[in-house]
Design a protein around this motif. Structure first.
Motif, mmCIF file in Angstrom:
data_model
loop_
_atom_site.group_PDB
_atom_site.id
_atom_site.type_symbol
_atom_site.label_atom_id
_atom_site.label_comp_id
_atom_site.label_asym_id
_atom_site.label_seq_id
_atom_site.Cartn_x
_atom_site.Cartn_y
_atom_site.Cartn_z
ATOM 1 N N PRO A 51 -40.908 61.817 12.008
ATOM 2 C CA PRO A 51 -40.631 61.705 13.410
ATOM 3 C C PRO A 51 -39.699 60.821 14.176
ATOM 4 N N PRO A 52 -38.850 61.263 14.788
ATOM 5 C CA PRO A 52 -37.884 60.386 16.305
ATOM 6 C C PRO A 52 -38.411 59.649 17.413
ATOM 7 N N LYS A 53 -37.849 58.280 16.757
ATOM 8 C CA LYS A 53 -38.590 57.085 17.881
ATOM 9 C C LYS A 53 -37.761 56.842 19.219
ATOM 10 N N LEU A 74 -36.100 55.250 21.811
ATOM 11 C CA LEU A 74 -36.231 53.701 21.969
ATOM 12 C C LEU A 74 -35.721 52.912 23.720
ATOM 13 N N THR A 75 -36.548 51.828 23.396
ATOM 14 C CA THR A 75 -36.332 51.562 25.734
ATOM 15 C C THR A 75 -34.343 51.118 24.786
ATOM 16 N N ARG A 76 -33.791 50.991 26.392
ATOM 17 C CA ARG A 76 -32.391 50.096 26.093
ATOM 18 C C ARG A 76 -32.211 49.125 25.778
ATOM 19 N N ALA A 77 -32.788 48.419 25.560
ATOM 20 C CA ALA A 77 -32.999 46.699 25.083
ATOM 21 C C ALA A 77 -33.102 46.926 23.785
ATOM 22 N N GLU A 78 -33.833 48.051 23.299
ATOM 23 C CA GLU A 78 -34.155 48.286 21.452
ATOM 24 C C GLU A 78 -32.572 49.599 21.659
ATOM 25 N N PHE A 79 -32.358 50.074 22.248
ATOM 26 C CA PHE A 79 -31.242 50.681 21.050
ATOM 27 C C PHE A 79 -29.136 49.839 21.621
ATOM 28 N N VAL A 80 -29.460 49.300 22.307
ATOM 29 C CA VAL A 80 -28.654 47.848 22.164
ATOM 30 C C VAL A 80 -28.587 47.290 20.321
ATOM 31 N N LYS A 81 -30.131 46.924 20.970
ATOM 32 C CA LYS A 81 -30.131 45.959 19.855
ATOM 33 C C LYS A 81 -29.420 46.536 18.086
ATOM 34 N N GLN A 82 -30.235 47.475 18.239
ATOM 35 C CA GLN A 82 -30.103 48.261 17.453
ATOM 36 C C GLN A 82 -28.544 48.306 16.823
ATOM 37 N N ALA A 83 -27.629 50.052 17.823
ATOM 38 C CA ALA A 83 -26.683 49.866 17.921
ATOM 39 C C ALA A 83 -25.255 48.291 17.282
ATOM 40 N N ALA A 84 -26.132 47.519 17.885
ATOM 41 C CA ALA A 84 -25.284 46.192 17.780
ATOM 42 C C ALA A 84 -25.114 45.983 16.645
ATOM 43 N N LYS A 85 -25.933 46.322 15.717
ATOM 44 C CA LYS A 85 -25.807 46.094 14.303
ATOM 45 C C LYS A 85 -25.041 47.439 12.719
#
Length: 125
Positions: A36-38, A40-51
């Protein structure tokens, strides 16, 4: 996303639709969601994208493409290009129908500010 073992490059293998009925998905034959899709908050998205290991690929769907269609196309492109970074999909509201061009056109225009912000986040954060 799962990619079927016998995937044909350039093709988004999905179950056939007969009128309004869609046949069952089969991961051996179709691109499918792995889970299932998750949301994300903006902060979670930025943290994941930075990886992202090697850059980013951004796919923006066109007219006559709904959210799911854009997701599957994003996965297909990333796979076919053997892209090693993260693949991102930006979706604006579309009815996914050739008969809904006016709706899609209005939606695309209204989504410009959100797309601009999405790009800012991807590039700057």
């Amino acid at each position: 996303m799962t990619i079927p073992p016998n995937h044909t490059p350039g093709v988004v293998e999905r179950p056939a639709k007969v009128f309004v009925f869609k046949l069952n998905e089969d991961a051996e034959k179709h691109l499918t969601l792995a889970g299932p899709p998750k949301v994300l908050t903006r902060a979670e998205f930025v943290k994941q994208a930075a990886k992202a290991p090697k850059g980013a690929l951004l796919f923006v769907h066109g007219y006559n493409t709904d959210f799911d269609g854009g997701l599957y196309r994003t996965a297909q492109l990333a796979h076919d290009l053997n892209f090693k970074g993260y693949a991102f999909h930006y979706s604006w509201p579309s009815k996914g129908s050739a008969f809904a061009y006016d709706f899609d056109n209005d939606s695309e225009h209204q989504a410009k500010q959100y797309f601009t912000e999405y790009l800012r986040v991807l590039i700057n954060e």
